[in-house]
Design a protein around this motif. Sequence first.
Motif, PDB file in Angstrom:
ATOM      1  N   ILE A 321       0.838  -1.205   0.000  1.00  0.00           N
ATOM      2  CA  ILE A 321       0.000   0.000   0.000  1.00  0.00           C
ATOM      3  C   ILE A 321       0.870   1.251   0.000  1.00  0.00           C
ATOM      4  CG2 ILE A 321      -1.613   1.354   1.395  1.00  0.00           C
ATOM      5  CD1 ILE A 321      -2.967  -1.253   2.180  1.00  0.00           C
ATOM      6  N   GLN A 322       1.914   1.259   0.814  1.00  0.00           N
ATOM      7  CA  GLN A 322       2.793   2.432   0.883  1.00  0.00           C
ATOM      8  C   GLN A 322       3.465   2.704  -0.458  1.00  0.00           C
ATOM      9  OE1 GLN A 322       3.649   4.699   3.376  1.00  0.00           O
ATOM     10  NE2 GLN A 322       1.854   3.909   4.463  1.00  0.00           N
ATOM     11  N   LEU A 323       3.959   1.674  -1.116  1.00  0.00           N
ATOM     12  CA  LEU A 323       4.681   1.867  -2.371  1.00  0.00           C
ATOM     13  C   LEU A 323       3.754   2.206  -3.531  1.00  0.00           C
ATOM     14  CD1 LEU A 323       7.385  -0.940  -2.073  1.00  0.00           C
ATOM     15  CD2 LEU A 323       7.685   1.515  -1.765  1.00  0.00           C
ATOM     16  N   HIS A 324       2.468   1.904  -3.385  1.00  0.00           N
ATOM     17  CA  HIS A 324       1.496   2.325  -4.390  1.00  0.00           C
ATOM     18  C   HIS A 324       1.003   3.749  -4.164  1.00  0.00           C
ATOM     19  CE1 HIS A 324       1.083  -1.889  -5.747  1.00  0.00           C
ATOM     20  NE2 HIS A 324       0.485  -1.376  -6.815  1.00  0.00           N
ATOM     21  N   GLY A 325       1.219   4.268  -2.971  1.00  0.00           N
ATOM     22  CA  GLY A 325       0.736   5.613  -2.688  1.00  0.00           C
ATOM     23  C   GLY A 325      -0.777   5.643  -2.560  1.00  0.00           C
ATOM     24  N   GLY A 326      -1.394   6.721  -2.986  1.00  0.00           N
ATOM     25  CA  GLY A 326      -2.828   6.910  -2.799  1.00  0.00           C
ATOM     26  C   GLY A 326      -3.682   5.872  -3.481  1.00  0.00           C
ATOM     27  N   ILE A 327      -3.254   5.386  -4.654  1.00  0.00           N
ATOM     28  CA  ILE A 327      -4.067   4.415  -5.379  1.00  0.00           C
ATOM     29  C   ILE A 327      -4.221   3.111  -4.610  1.00  0.00           C
ATOM     30  CG2 ILE A 327      -2.184   3.357  -6.694  1.00  0.00           C
ATOM     31  CD1 ILE A 327      -4.063   3.248  -9.089  1.00  0.00           C
ATOM     32  N   GLY A 328      -3.250   2.801  -3.751  1.00  0.00           N
ATOM     33  CA  GLY A 328      -3.318   1.569  -2.970  1.00  0.00           C
ATOM     34  C   GLY A 328      -4.446   1.553  -1.962  1.00  0.00           C
ATOM     35  N   MET A 329      -5.007   2.720  -1.661  1.00  0.00           N
ATOM     36  CA  MET A 329      -6.085   2.812  -0.677  1.00  0.00           C
ATOM     37  C   MET A 329      -7.464   2.734  -1.312  1.00  0.00           C
ATOM     38  SD  MET A 329      -4.515   3.009   2.179  1.00  0.00           S
ATOM     39  CE  MET A 329      -5.877   3.487   3.242  1.00  0.00           C
ATOM     40  N   THR A 330      -7.550   2.714  -2.623  1.00  0.00           N
ATOM     41  CA  THR A 330      -8.851   2.749  -3.279  1.00  0.00           C
ATOM     42  C   THR A 330      -9.447   1.351  -3.394  1.00  0.00           C
ATOM     43  OG1 THR A 330      -7.874   2.539  -5.488  1.00  0.00           O
ATOM     44  CG2 THR A 330      -8.162   4.770  -4.615  1.00  0.00           C
ATOM     45  N   ALA A 331     -10.786   1.273  -3.319  1.00  0.00           N
ATOM     46  CA  ALA A 331     -11.472  -0.013  -3.415  1.00  0.00           C
ATOM     47  C   ALA A 331     -11.376  -0.596  -4.812  1.00  0.00           C
ATOM     48  CB  ALA A 331     -12.931   0.144  -3.006  1.00  0.00           C
ATOM     49  N   GLU A 332     -11.167   0.257  -5.824  1.00  0.00           N
ATOM     50  CA  GLU A 332     -11.108  -0.220  -7.193  1.00  0.00           C
ATOM     51  C   GLU A 332      -9.790  -0.927  -7.498  1.00  0.00           C
ATOM     52  OE1 GLU A 332     -14.046   2.826  -6.672  1.00  0.00           O
ATOM     53  OE2 GLU A 332     -11.876   2.857  -6.315  1.00  0.00           O
ATOM     54  N   TYR A 333      -8.741  -0.621  -6.749  1.00  0.00           N
ATOM     55  CA  TYR A 333      -7.432  -1.200  -7.016  1.00  0.00           C
ATOM     56  C   TYR A 333      -7.228  -2.418  -6.112  1.00  0.00           C
ATOM     57  CZ  TYR A 333      -2.677  -1.177  -8.798  1.00  0.00           C
ATOM     58  OH  TYR A 333      -1.519  -1.515  -9.451  1.00  0.00           O
ATOM     59  N   PRO A 334      -6.635  -3.511  -6.606  1.00  0.00           N
ATOM     60  CA  PRO A 334      -6.625  -4.776  -5.858  1.00  0.00           C
ATOM     61  C   PRO A 334      -5.729  -4.818  -4.629  1.00  0.00           C
ATOM     62  CG  PRO A 334      -5.418  -5.018  -7.930  1.00  0.00           C
ATOM     63  CD  PRO A 334      -6.099  -3.675  -7.982  1.00  0.00           C
ATOM     64  N   VAL A 335      -4.708  -3.954  -4.537  1.00  0.00           N
ATOM     65  CA  VAL A 335      -3.742  -4.097  -3.451  1.00  0.00           C
ATOM     66  C   VAL A 335      -4.410  -4.017  -2.083  1.00  0.00           C
ATOM     67  CG1 VAL A 335      -1.860  -2.892  -2.282  1.00  0.00           C
ATOM     68  CG2 VAL A 335      -1.647  -3.442  -4.683  1.00  0.00           C
ATOM     69  N   GLY A 336      -5.353  -3.105  -1.924  1.00  0.00           N
ATOM     70  CA  GLY A 336      -6.035  -2.983  -0.645  1.00  0.00           C
ATOM     71  C   GLY A 336      -6.819  -4.236  -0.286  1.00  0.00           C
ATOM     72  N   HIS A 337      -7.355  -4.915  -1.290  1.00  0.00           N
ATOM     73  CA  HIS A 337      -8.096  -6.151  -1.040  1.00  0.00           C
ATOM     74  C   HIS A 337      -7.151  -7.276  -0.599  1.00  0.00           C
ATOM     75  CE1 HIS A 337     -11.923  -4.620  -2.644  1.00  0.00           C
ATOM     76  NE2 HIS A 337     -11.188  -3.971  -3.528  1.00  0.00           N
ATOM     77  N   TYR A 338      -5.946  -7.306  -1.171  1.00  0.00           N
ATOM     78  CA  TYR A 338      -4.963  -8.291  -0.713  1.00  0.00           C
ATOM     79  C   TYR A 338      -4.560  -8.010   0.738  1.00  0.00           C
ATOM     80  CZ  TYR A 338      -4.442 -10.354  -5.322  1.00  0.00           C
ATOM     81  OH  TYR A 338      -4.680 -11.026  -6.491  1.00  0.00           O
ATOM     82  N   ALA A 339      -4.416  -6.745   1.070  1.00  0.00           N
ATOM     83  CA  ALA A 339      -4.076  -6.388   2.447  1.00  0.00           C
ATOM     84  C   ALA A 339      -5.178  -6.815   3.404  1.00  0.00           C
ATOM     85  CB  ALA A 339      -3.838  -4.878   2.549  1.00  0.00           C
ATOM     86  N   ALA A 340      -6.441  -6.627   2.998  1.00  0.00           N
ATOM     87  CA  ALA A 340      -7.559  -7.026   3.850  1.00  0.00           C
ATOM     88  C   ALA A 340      -7.581  -8.533   4.059  1.00  0.00           C
ATOM     89  CB  ALA A 340      -8.874  -6.549   3.237  1.00  0.00           C
ATOM     90  N   ARG A 341      -7.354  -9.288   2.984  1.00  0.00           N
ATOM     91  CA  ARG A 341      -7.375 -10.746   3.114  1.00  0.00           C
ATOM     92  C   ARG A 341      -6.225 -11.241   3.972  1.00  0.00           C
ATOM     93  NH1 ARG A 341      -9.832 -14.679   4.574  1.00  0.00           N
ATOM     94  NH2 ARG A 341      -9.245 -16.728   3.753  1.00  0.00           N
ATOM     95  N   LEU A 342      -5.043 -10.677   3.810  1.00  0.00           N
ATOM     96  CA  LEU A 342      -3.905 -11.081   4.632  1.00  0.00           C
ATOM     97  C   LEU A 342      -4.140 -10.751   6.104  1.00  0.00           C
ATOM     98  CD1 LEU A 342      -0.991 -10.061   2.247  1.00  0.00           C
ATOM     99  CD2 LEU A 342      -1.577 -12.385   2.966  1.00  0.00           C
ATOM    100  N   THR A 343      -4.789  -9.625   6.365  1.00  0.00           N
ATOM    101  CA  THR A 343      -5.121  -9.267   7.745  1.00  0.00           C
ATOM    102  C   THR A 343      -6.113 -10.260   8.326  1.00  0.00           C
ATOM    103  OG1 THR A 343      -4.749  -6.918   7.292  1.00  0.00           O
ATOM    104  CG2 THR A 343      -6.069  -7.460   9.225  1.00  0.00           C
ATOM    105  N   ALA A 344      -7.137 -10.628   7.556  1.00  0.00           N
ATOM    106  CA  ALA A 344      -8.131 -11.590   8.028  1.00  0.00           C
ATOM    107  C   ALA A 344      -7.496 -12.946   8.309  1.00  0.00           C
ATOM    108  CB  ALA A 344      -9.253 -11.726   7.001  1.00  0.00           C
ATOM    109  N   ILE A 345      -6.596 -13.390   7.437  1.00  0.00           N
ATOM    110  CA  ILE A 345      -5.931 -14.678   7.649  1.00  0.00           C
ATOM    111  C   ILE A 345      -5.098 -14.638   8.923  1.00  0.00           C
ATOM    112  CG2 ILE A 345      -4.101 -16.188   6.756  1.00  0.00           C
ATOM    113  CD1 ILE A 345      -5.186 -15.652   3.945  1.00  0.00           C
ATOM    114  N   GLU A 346      -4.417 -13.513   9.156  1.00  0.00           N
ATOM    115  CA  GLU A 346      -3.597 -13.421  10.366  1.00  0.00           C
ATOM    116  C   GLU A 346      -4.430 -13.631  11.623  1.00  0.00           C
ATOM    117  OE1 GLU A 346      -0.727 -10.375  12.906  1.00  0.00           O
ATOM    118  OE2 GLU A 346      -1.626  -9.690  11.024  1.00  0.00           O
ATOM    119  N   TYR A 347      -5.653 -13.139  11.624  1.00  0.00           N
ATOM    120  CA  TYR A 347      -6.467 -13.198  12.841  1.00  0.00           C
ATOM    121  C   TYR A 347      -7.428 -14.378  12.867  1.00  0.00           C
ATOM    122  CZ  TYR A 347      -4.683  -8.730  14.385  1.00  0.00           C
ATOM    123  OH  TYR A 347      -3.853  -7.728  14.831  1.00  0.00           O
ATOM    124  N   THR A 348      -7.369 -15.263  11.880  1.00  0.00           N
ATOM    125  CA  THR A 348      -8.204 -16.459  11.876  1.00  0.00           C
ATOM    126  C   THR A 348      -7.489 -17.582  12.610  1.00  0.00           C
ATOM    127  OG1 THR A 348      -9.183 -15.823   9.748  1.00  0.00           O
ATOM    128  CG2 THR A 348      -9.411 -18.124  10.427  1.00  0.00           C
TER     129      THR A 348
END
Length: 371
Positions: A321-348
């Motif tokens: 997300i940091q290296l993508h800058g602002g676009i990494g925070m948008t719902a349309e771009y996939p990086v944020g979704h990968y971050a969400a899934r990795l976070t969910a896996i960590e806490y499962t």
Amino acid sequence: MDFQLSDEQSLLRDTTRELLSRTYDPESRNKIIASDLGWSREVWSQLADTGILGLGFDPDESGQNEIAVVLTEIGRRLAPEPVLHAALGPGAVIAQLGSAAQKELLDEVAAGHRLLAFAHQEAGHRRTTDTITTRAERQGDSWALTGTKNPVLAGDSADTLVVSAALPDGGSGLFLVDGDAPARHPYPTLDGQRGAQIDFDGTPAEPLGDATEVRDASAAISDAIVRIQSALCSEAVGAMEEALRLTTEYLKARKQFGVTLNKFQALTQRAADMYVSLELARSMSFYAAMSIADGNLDPLIASRAKLQIGRSGRHIAQEAIQLHGGIGMTAEYPVGHYAARLTAIEYTLGSSQDHLHVLIDRIGDYDLARL
């Protein structure tokens, strides 16, 4: 130790990758996870047709290594179909303990006609060894369950629930419950998947295995958790691989001050650190899957793998997300979704911190190295 895939495993990987790649791009995935079901029944049928939904039910045909291959591809594409939680995870429990009649359900699961869910976790559970408060009570020749399970991943659409419950004489039993019998309260998860809180109130249940003598199933519950944790690690590796690929491609294409971002040494060093985290995670995921394939379902190995996966996943997600800058925070771009899934896996099934404490508690089992 041979870390290379066999010809059959390579074919399984390529088939899964091709199936999911032709179905999901970021836009189509966003539409699917926004639907009421949250995943595609058409894709589910295709997964069944390729034999993926029955992996691990017969250990002579496939095992944890094959499951790892498939889950890595699911993680790479962020496919929302609950392959692990609605089929492979609870299905392996039925295959391990079920009676001959109960095992016939697995044919329907493998064919994509029956969805399962493993209802084990309860509110306040932080470790897999926490006490189960859902109670099983004998009522003549039958059994009934009372209590609450939450979160139950894929529990919103499950036809059959595999439920853990405390037995009257001590220990924990496993029961099959019709999905429509208890009260279900479905909800979406932060990563676009689905779960449910399931309330049992004298709900009829069928003991898994021999109904005439219900025995403590704590060992089988532990085995199920270890298998699911290993599969989650494999899925996380696939998600990390794709998050790193997207990041490096972005650094090669995005220009600033007239040059692409990969010309800045500090940024390429950060991407290299992401690669190191990925390889650490991949090694631990292999370790966990191969241990299970060798018949060693050790919770400590699962905790070691889950700890490294959680740390690597958090590092890669944040840096992507940091290296993508602002676009990494948008719902349309996939990086944020990968971050969400990795976070969910960590806490499962236990966060990184929880698994660290599991390992700390067992440090006395090892001899100290003295210099």
